[in-house]
Write an enzyme that holds these catalytic residues in place. Structure first.
Site, PDB file in Angstrom:
ATOM      1  N   GLU A 170      -4.556 -14.441   3.426  1.00 33.70           N
ATOM      2  CA  GLU A 170      -3.898 -14.345   4.733  1.00 33.70           C
ATOM      3  C   GLU A 170      -4.851 -14.746   5.861  1.00 33.70           C
ATOM      4  O   GLU A 170      -5.061 -14.007   6.820  1.00 33.70           O
ATOM      5  CB  GLU A 170      -3.341 -12.939   4.979  1.00 33.70           C
ATOM      6  CG  GLU A 170      -2.034 -12.659   4.273  1.00 33.70           C
ATOM      7  CD  GLU A 170      -1.252 -11.512   4.886  1.00 33.70           C
ATOM      8  OE1 GLU A 170      -0.375 -11.771   5.731  1.00 33.70           O
ATOM      9  OE2 GLU A 170      -1.520 -10.363   4.513  1.00 33.70           O
ATOM     10  N   TYR A 197      -2.875 -15.493  -3.122  1.00 29.06           N
ATOM     11  CA  TYR A 197      -2.135 -14.536  -2.295  1.00 29.06           C
ATOM     12  C   TYR A 197      -0.679 -14.608  -2.728  1.00 29.06           C
ATOM     13  O   TYR A 197       0.040 -15.543  -2.384  1.00 29.06           O
ATOM     14  CB  TYR A 197      -2.290 -14.868  -0.812  1.00 29.06           C
ATOM     15  CG  TYR A 197      -1.380 -14.065   0.093  1.00 29.06           C
ATOM     16  CD1 TYR A 197      -1.371 -12.676   0.040  1.00 29.06           C
ATOM     17  CD2 TYR A 197      -0.524 -14.695   0.996  1.00 29.06           C
ATOM     18  CE1 TYR A 197      -0.534 -11.931   0.860  1.00 29.06           C
ATOM     19  CE2 TYR A 197       0.307 -13.965   1.824  1.00 29.06           C
ATOM     20  CZ  TYR A 197       0.301 -12.585   1.748  1.00 29.06           C
ATOM     21  OH  TYR A 197       1.136 -11.851   2.552  1.00 29.06           O
ATOM     22  N   ASN A 226       0.128  -8.286  -4.584  1.00 35.03           N
ATOM     23  CA  ASN A 226       1.323  -7.633  -4.047  1.00 35.03           C
ATOM     24  C   ASN A 226       2.189  -7.016  -5.145  1.00 35.03           C
ATOM     25  O   ASN A 226       3.418  -7.068  -5.095  1.00 35.03           O
ATOM     26  CB  ASN A 226       2.153  -8.624  -3.218  1.00 35.03           C
ATOM     27  CG  ASN A 226       1.774  -8.595  -1.750  1.00 35.03           C
ATOM     28  OD1 ASN A 226       1.675  -7.541  -1.135  1.00 35.03           O
ATOM     29  ND2 ASN A 226       1.506  -9.765  -1.191  1.00 35.03           N
ATOM     30  N   ASP A 252      -4.809 -10.790  -3.491  1.00 33.06           N
ATOM     31  CA  ASP A 252      -3.739  -9.853  -3.180  1.00 33.06           C
ATOM     32  C   ASP A 252      -2.513 -10.281  -3.984  1.00 33.06           C
ATOM     33  O   ASP A 252      -1.827 -11.233  -3.635  1.00 33.06           O
ATOM     34  CB  ASP A 252      -3.456  -9.880  -1.676  1.00 33.06           C
ATOM     35  CG  ASP A 252      -2.304  -8.975  -1.281  1.00 33.06           C
ATOM     36  OD1 ASP A 252      -1.790  -8.241  -2.149  1.00 33.06           O
ATOM     37  OD2 ASP A 252      -1.904  -9.003  -0.097  1.00 33.06           O
ATOM     38  N   ASP A 287      -5.563  -4.353   7.220  1.00 34.23           N
ATOM     39  CA  ASP A 287      -4.766  -3.317   6.567  1.00 34.23           C
ATOM     40  C   ASP A 287      -5.099  -3.220   5.079  1.00 34.23           C
ATOM     41  O   ASP A 287      -4.560  -2.367   4.375  1.00 34.23           O
ATOM     42  CB  ASP A 287      -3.271  -3.581   6.750  1.00 34.23           C
ATOM     43  CG  ASP A 287      -2.860  -4.969   6.285  1.00 34.23           C
ATOM     44  OD1 ASP A 287      -3.756  -5.833   6.133  1.00 34.23           O
ATOM     45  OD2 ASP A 287      -1.657  -5.189   6.069  1.00 34.23           O
TER      46      ASP A 287
END
Length: 610
Positions: free
Chosen positions: A44, A156, A197, A195, A312
């Site tokens: 990101e 990602y 997810n 990441d 985050d």
């Protein structure tokens, strides 16, 4: 020394610099030193090609490879930074499908000669075909580097948002699974990081049982969702409802975080910043470093760095041993993290040079190619410029001619300037004198007799006007208004005797009209109307003063939010406790975490404060 691989979803490549400790130096090389990393995989980045700047690309001692979105702005993006003194990739690609092209080439990665490919590209018959392959690689979600030791995939994965992109998410994970299995089938070691997810087990999310109970879903059904099921079939130790899917009969990757911390609770890497759940550690673990089975013994540590702020997410890492075993033979890790001939027995034989950069390296982008960072300019001594010899006779003649021209021009210019200054001090310049003083010499040094009229007008001074404002003080002097009962006095302008009678008549009519208006205004105004300054102050205070915030159960000021969820309450403001949510993820009573205070802003009639 160990080689550390760090993965971090930074939520914007410059986002960490707003937090400690990154805000002190605000440079990427200092960030990487604090992370103690040799390979940094960022997700990101949220930038485009035009947003790349020197400090992102020309990091001293580092090379970088970007995958940026082709269409969406400020979205996704992956970058892999490699420390030149430790490792050097031999191949680099962008995208998971191999349908993109290297820079300055029209040949797709998967169509390159075999010795230039990383390999393992998914075939159409291996995929479910939910999404077009070009679409999967268009969002800047994957960078793949190959070292002699292993293939590193930094990715990602799409998030599970509102369900509108479930097909894209499942299609991307399907392609990622196929690519990894194909690489393992080619006997290549694989490290997957980023990441993803997706959570693997109930240990990887906070209070999962209570949340599923409220939703009426069993744990088995929850982890049997398509994306979680696919991921659990990819990793060793995944809980999979039998039978396993076709071509996924065996797992191929180890979750290094769980390999070193198999039963650790609260090992979360992502939190909801809007609900402020990080202080109470109410989050999930969706960032991973995974490796193929044949290299799991190469690692001596893997962990999260939850104390490092800046996003985050928090960084996760895995450390490779200094000496690893390959087919029963001990090898220094740096020997196989670089091209042949760079290291031998852990000792560097030659330094990294710009020629070692791969075509995908951001250093080779035209805007940054053959450039140096500012820091390098202070540490590298510039080479002395070569001196060119000029023939003595030619140079002396040219220099003498130039000096003669310069001296003559300086003399003429000084004479002209002194003459013009003297004439200006003596009296106001007449048109003829201004013309003579304002003339400039021609390139040959002789003054021209005829000059354009435009130049003469620019030098002439205008005759002062008697009308209008004379000086700056006129702005601050009050205007004299004649009484409505008296006839306005008309001052005769000396110019009226020169045939400007019409102008004088207009001026007189304007002054008389202004007097009539003032008379009407004074007659209409009521002498009984009195303005109370205290009343006026109170009314303005009510409009401009700040509202007193309500108190929560802890006796602290509440914080204000606005409802954004579609429905009848969208746009309404409300107050709630400002403390973070606790480990339960719910509002609590009698604890240090967020209490149950909730007040609609329209229902709060608290006093005003100035």
């Amino acid at each position: 020394m160990v080689v550390r691989i760090t993965s971090w979803n930074v939520n914007g490549i410059r986002n960490p610099f707003g937090y400690q400790p990154w805000s002190q130096k605000r440079t990427f090389d200092s960030m990487f030193d604090i992370l103690e990393a040799d390979i940094v995989v960022m997700q990101e980045t949220k930038i485009q090609r035009k947003d790349l700047q020197d400090d992102m690309v020309l990091v001293p001692g580092w090379d970088v490879y970007f995958s940026l979105p082709k269409h969406k702005k400020g979205y996704a993006g992956v970058a892999i930074y490699t420390r030149n003194s430790v490792c050097m990739p031999i191949r680099a690609e962008e995208g998971i499908m191999g349908v993109l092209c290297p820079p300055n080439s029209t040949t797709k990665f998967r169509d390159l000669p075999p010795d230039q490919q990383i390999g393992g590209y998914p075939r159409p018959d291996q995929l479910e075909g939910l999404v077009d392959e070009a679409t999967l690689d268009s969002e800047g979600r994957c960078v793949i580097l190959e070292f002699p030791a292993f293939v590193l995939i930094g990715t990602y994965s799409p998030a599970n948002s509102d369900g509108t992109r479930d097909d894209f998410r499942q299609g991307y994970l399907d392609a990622l699974d196929v690519r990894i299995r194909n690489l393992v089938a080619l006997c290549k070691r694989v490290v997957l990081t980023g990441d993803l997810n997706v959570i693997q087990s109930s240990l990887d999310t906070a209070n999962v049982f209570e949340r599923l109970r409220k939703e009426g879903i069993t744990v088995e059904d929850f982890f049997s969702a398509p994306c979680r099921r696919l991921f659990n079939q990819l990793v060793f130790g995944g809980d999979v409802r039998l039978p396993r899917d076709e071509n996924r009969e065996k797992p191929v990757l180890w979750d290094l975080g769980r390999l070193f911390h198999p039963t650790r609770e609260g090992m979360f890497t992502c939190w909801d910043t809007k609900k402020n759940t990080r202080p109470g550690n109410f989050g999930s673990r969706i960032d991973y470093v995974l490796c193929s089975d044949d290299m799991k013994d190469w690692f001596n540590d893997s962990n999260i760095q939850e104390g490092l702020m800046g996003s985050d997410h928090c960084p996760v890492y895995a450390s490779l041993k200094d000496i690893v075993s390959i087919d029963g033979k001990e090898v220094h890790i740096r020997d196989i993290m670089n091209a042949p001939g760079v290291f031998k027995d852990g000792i560097r034989l030659r330094d990294w040079t710009a020629k070692d950069s791969l075509p995908l390296s951001a250093r080779l982008i035209p805007e940054f190619d053959r450039r140096r960072s500012i820091k390098d300019m202070f540490f590298k001594k510039p080479t002395a410029p070569k001196q060119t010899l000029v023939p003595v006779n030619e140079s002396s003649q040219s220099l003498s001619q130039e000096s003669a021209k310069v001296e003559s021009s300086m003399t003429e210019e000084s004479v002209a300037n002194s003459a013009s200054q003297a004439s200006s001090v003596g009296s106001m310049p007449s048109p003829s004198r201004a013309k003579a003083g304002g003339l400039k010499r021609t390139p040959s040094g002789t003054a021209s007799a005829s000059r354009p009229q435009k130049k003469t007008k620019a030098i002439l001074t205008k005759e002062p006007s008697t009308k209008g404002q004379g000086n700056l003080m006129g702005f601050f002097k009050p205007k004299t208004i004649s009484s409505p009962n008296t006839t306005p006095e008309i001052k005769e302008d000396p110019k009226t005797s020169r045939g400007l009678d019409d102008t004088a008549d207009i001026k007189m009519s304007i002054e008389s009209t202004d007097g009539d208006k003032l008379k009407d205004i004074s007659e209409r105004s009521s002498p009984e109307r009195v303005f109370d300054p205290i009343e006026s102050k109170e009314s303005w205070s009510k409009l401009l003063s700040k509202r007193v915030l309500p108190k929560c159960d802890h006796g602290e000021d509440c914080i204000r939010f606005v409802t954004k969820k579609p429905g009848v309450n969208k746009g309404r403001a409300f107050f709630t406790c400002g403390r973070p949510l606790g480990p339960s993820g719910e509002k609590e009573t009698g604890t240090q975490w967020r209490c149950g205070t909730f007040i609609w802003s329209s229902d709060w009639n608290g006093p005003q404060t100035s």
